[in-house]
Enzyme design. Structure first.
Site, short mmCIF file in Angstrom:
data_model
loop_
_atom_site.label_atom_id
_atom_site.label_comp_id
_atom_site.label_asym_id
_atom_site.label_seq_id
_atom_site.Cartn_x
_atom_site.Cartn_y
_atom_site.Cartn_z
N HIS A 90 -1.61 1.43 7.27
CA HIS A 90 -2.17 1.28 5.93
C HIS A 90 -2.22 2.64 5.24
O HIS A 90 -2.81 3.59 5.75
CB HIS A 90 -3.58 0.69 6.01
CG HIS A 90 -4.22 0.48 4.66
ND1 HIS A 90 -3.66 -0.31 3.68
CD2 HIS A 90 -5.37 0.98 4.12
CE1 HIS A 90 -4.43 -0.30 2.62
NE2 HIS A 90 -5.47 0.48 2.86
N CYS B 84 7.30 44.48 0.30
CA CYS B 84 7.33 45.05 1.65
C CYS B 84 6.02 44.70 2.35
O CYS B 84 4.94 44.86 1.77
CB CYS B 84 7.51 46.57 1.58
SG CYS B 84 7.37 47.40 3.18
N CYS C 36 9.93 51.71 5.31
CA CYS C 36 9.07 51.01 6.27
C CYS C 36 9.90 50.31 7.34
O CYS C 36 9.45 50.16 8.49
CB CYS C 36 8.17 50.02 5.56
SG CYS C 36 6.92 50.80 4.50
N CYS D 107 0.82 -1.22 0.00
CA CYS D 107 0.00 0.00 0.00
C CYS D 107 0.85 1.27 0.00
O CYS D 107 0.47 2.28 -0.60
CB CYS D 107 -0.95 0.00 1.19
SG CYS D 107 -0.15 -0.09 2.80
N CYS E 9 13.89 41.01 8.23
CA CYS E 9 14.10 40.96 9.68
C CYS E 9 13.45 39.69 10.21
O CYS E 9 12.22 39.61 10.32
CB CYS E 9 13.51 42.19 10.36
SG CYS E 9 13.69 42.17 12.16
N CYS F 286 10.70 47.50 2.86
CA CYS F 286 11.45 48.46 2.06
C CYS F 286 12.24 49.33 3.05
O CYS F 286 11.94 49.33 4.25
CB CYS F 286 10.51 49.29 1.20
SG CYS F 286 9.46 50.43 2.12
N HIS G 14 15.95 44.55 17.05
CA HIS G 14 15.88 43.58 15.95
C HIS G 14 17.06 43.77 14.99
O HIS G 14 17.54 44.89 14.78
CB HIS G 14 14.58 43.76 15.17
CG HIS G 14 13.38 43.24 15.90
ND1 HIS G 14 12.16 43.09 15.29
CD2 HIS G 14 13.21 42.84 17.20
CE1 HIS G 14 11.29 42.63 16.17
NE2 HIS G 14 11.91 42.48 17.34
N HIS H 97 10.64 49.80 12.95
CA HIS H 97 11.59 49.46 14.01
C HIS H 97 11.94 50.65 14.91
O HIS H 97 12.83 50.56 15.76
CB HIS H 97 12.87 48.87 13.42
CG HIS H 97 12.67 47.47 12.89
ND1 HIS H 97 12.16 47.23 11.65
CD2 HIS H 97 12.92 46.27 13.46
CE1 HIS H 97 12.09 45.93 11.45
NE2 HIS H 97 12.55 45.31 12.54
#
Length: 639
Positions: A550, A467, A500, A284, A478, A497, A513, A505
């Site tokens: 199975h 972005c 942003c 099977c 990030c 981008c 970060h 951040h």
């Protein structure tokens, strides 16, 4: 001479049947219209005006009339024999009719029967047909080459049997559906595309299917002069047929494309028992995988046609021919593969690879794939990882999140790639993903939703990304922002981008970060301001499932969101015990398309919290998913 005797006088008396009103029935005709049915009609009497007989119509010499009991004439069961006449007859009255007097005779009105509305004929479906594997009393079966004597054709027709069975209504008439090889002789023959009385029984090009009685089919004489080796092979095949319960499973040569199914009706025409790949001796794991790989898709077809190279093993061509001519082609042409054909492949894999026990022991799909793809056919790996490793399938490794009650494959897929910090160098033509489970029993999540579409945009190295905030071309990633946006699914939230990235951040929680620059192709950077960044998707086409060792498979029968799904089990039933054989079955699952949507899955998950009350097929795909297979129709064209 002596006067007439009393006996003779009585004999000359006129016998008259009267009704209970004393009306003579001399002027009626008794019509026997059946065994138990009679009607009385008035005779045409001349000199009648307004229903009154004139005096000269009566015989005055025999003015005395005697009534006769109908029981003496028609027997004791006379009411039944008289039928409608019984309503106006009285078997006990006697009347003396005086000469010249006769009342108007009113014929009995025929009984008013209730109006019977014609019933609509019930709609015939494929379930009303009884499919057969072979023509009884012959060696002709599905896949046999035949010639057909047809009164409407200029000469005999030649073709291959595609369907055998008994149509509804006539239990002893065996009907044979044939795909003919030449259309030039079909001008006066009724043809179709595999439909009979509007019901699809098989699929072929329009005008190539004919349905004929079984007695018009004989073996194709053009192939009667075969050599001794072929005759010996046929004898072996007949012996195997008795062993495995199927008359014929011929090898088919040349290229055969995957099945093309456009709707549920076409899918239903190929469903049923003795359909798919017949299981045998713990096969099977292999049956479900092969059915998923080749029935409705060509993503693996390069395996079937690549010419052997200097690095290939000596038995490469032998394995390829068995796989293509004895398994894949019959599966696509006749929708059936007998288990002895599969056993030939299993024996070759067992002899030529490092995986032992492939002919009789329980195995997993990845063991079969490793043996076939890597060690014998030496297929180029589908997945090329940024770490420098290559692979044919990808195992999901994630930490369990108790907040997820029904995680999707997309969610687990992104978690796994994020935690391992790897990417793919290119979009694969095929992506085989193993669910997060260990062994046959332990499952990390009790239920998993197989995503119908897999978004791989954010795991492809050096691929343009959007972005997550403004949608423009992203230049930074990030990893610490994974899952930070509610609107994002995970990895999508990690791309920014420059503008942003700085804005997002600036918050104190994200000030620590660490981001890194994304490599973007130069050609795309030039056009970035004039186009939308594309996303890359792959389509789910099969799910291999396991329950108590199975394996079964759910397979999509076409491409696109509305293509119907089927369920395949190579050992759905069994005939006999130790010396018996398994019966494979394909089942149409029209509800699956709805179940796999986010809304449908959420609804069924909330209403059926107990696995035991889930619909059978829903339980299989949500609770028992073992491996999901995705394909890229765009990349397939280049492989």
């Amino acid at each position: 001479m002596n006067s007439k005797s009393d006996h003779e006088t009585e004999k000359e008396k006129k016998l008259t049947i009267t009704n209970r009103f004393g009306d003579s029935l001399d002027n009626y005709e008794l019509s026997n219209e059946g065994e138990n049915m009679a009607h009385i009609y008035p005779k045409k009497i001349q000199n009648r005006k307004n229903g009154i007989l004139k005096n000269n119509d009566v015989n005055h010499d025999n003015a005395y009339h005697e009534d006769v009991d109908l029981a003496d004439i028609l027997g004791t069961n006379w009411p039944k024999r008289a039928g409608a006449a019984a309503m106006i007859l009285n078997n006990k009255s006697k009347t003396l009719v005086e000469p010249g007097i006769c009342e108007e005779i009113k014929p009995a009105s025929p009984p008013v029967l209730p109006k019977v509305e014609p019933e609509e004929s019930p709609r015939i479906t494929v379930a009303d047909y009884q499919p057969l594997i072979e023509i009884p009393g012959t060696e002709l079966a599905i896949g046999s080459l035949v010639e057909v004597s047809s009164p409407g054709a200029n000469e005999d027709l030649y073709g291959v049997i595609r369907w055998i069975g008994i149509p509804p209504g006539i239990q002893k008439n065996v009907l044979v559906g044939i795909e003919v090889e030449d259309e030039s002789n079909l001008k006066n023959v009724m043809t179709s595309d595999g439909r009979h009385n509007g019901v699809r029984l098989f699929t072929c090009h329009e005008g190539r299917a004919v349905f004929v009685p079984a007695n018009r089919c004989t073996a194709d004489r053009r192939f009667a002069d075969v050599d001794t080796a072929s005759m010996a092979a046929n004898r072996v095949s007949n012996n195997q047929a008795k062993k495995f319960g199927v008359a014929e499973c011929p090898a088919i040569y040349g290229p055969v494309p995957p099945l093309e199914i456009h709707n549920s009706e076409e899918l239903a025409s190929i469903c049923g028992k003795f359909k798919g790949i017949q299981g045998h001796h713990n096969s099977c794991y292999l049956d479900a995988t092969l059915f998923s790989m080749f029935t409705f898709t060509s993503v693996f077809d390069s395996i079937l046609y690549r010419h052997p190279g200097a690095q290939d093993i000596r038995n490469y061509s032998e394995v390829q021919k068995v796989l293509r001519d004895e398994i894949v082609n019959p599966l696509r042409k006749n929708v059936f593969v007998r288990s002895d054909r599969v056993m030939k492949l299993r024996e070759l894999l067992d002899q030529l690879s490092s995986v032992s026990g492939l002919t009789c022991e329980e195995k997993d799909p990845e063991e079969f794939l490793n043996s076939l793809l890597s060690q014998i056919m030496r297929v180029e790996p589908f997945l090329k990882l940024s770490s420098g490793q290559d692979s044919y399938f990808y195992q999901l490794f994630v930490e369990k999140d108790d907040k997820l009650t029904l995680p999707s494959v997309q969610q687990l897929f992104e978690q796994s790639f994020h935690s391992s910090d790897i990417k793919l160098k290119e979009v694969p033509s095929c992506f085989i993903i193993q669910m997060p489970r260990f062994g046959k029993n332990f499952k990390m999540y009790p239920r998993i939703l197989p995503s119908q579409v897999l978004d791989v945009t954010d795991i492809i190295e050096n691929s343009p990304r959007q972005c997550s905030l403004c949608g423009k071309l992203a230049e930074f990633e990030c990893r610490d922002c994974f899952g930070s946006l509610q609107a994002g699914s995970g990895l999508e939230c990690t791309a920014f981008c420059p503008k942003c990235l700085k804005t997002f951040h600036s918050h104190s929680k994200r000030s620590n970060h660490v981001s890194k620059k994304i490599s973007i192709p130069k050609d795309f950077r030039i056009m970035a301001d004039h186009m939308v960044v594309p996303r890359l998707y792959m389509e789910l086409f099969a799910v291999v499932c396991i329950e108590t060792s199975h394996y079964v498979a759910f397979v999509k029968s076409g491409s696109g969101p509305d293509a119907p799904w089927c369920f395949f089990d190579s050992m759905a039933d069994r005939k006999g015990e130790q010396n018996g054989y398994n019966i494979p079955e394909i089942t149409c699952v029209p509800e699956l398309t709805q179940w796999l949507t986010d809304e449908g899955a959420r609804s069924i998950n909330e209403t059926s919290t107990n696995d035991k009350v889930l619909p059978e097929h829903a339980k299989r795909i949500f609770c028992d998913a073992y491996m999901c297979l995705y394909q890229s129709t765009d990349i397939m064209m280049y492989h």
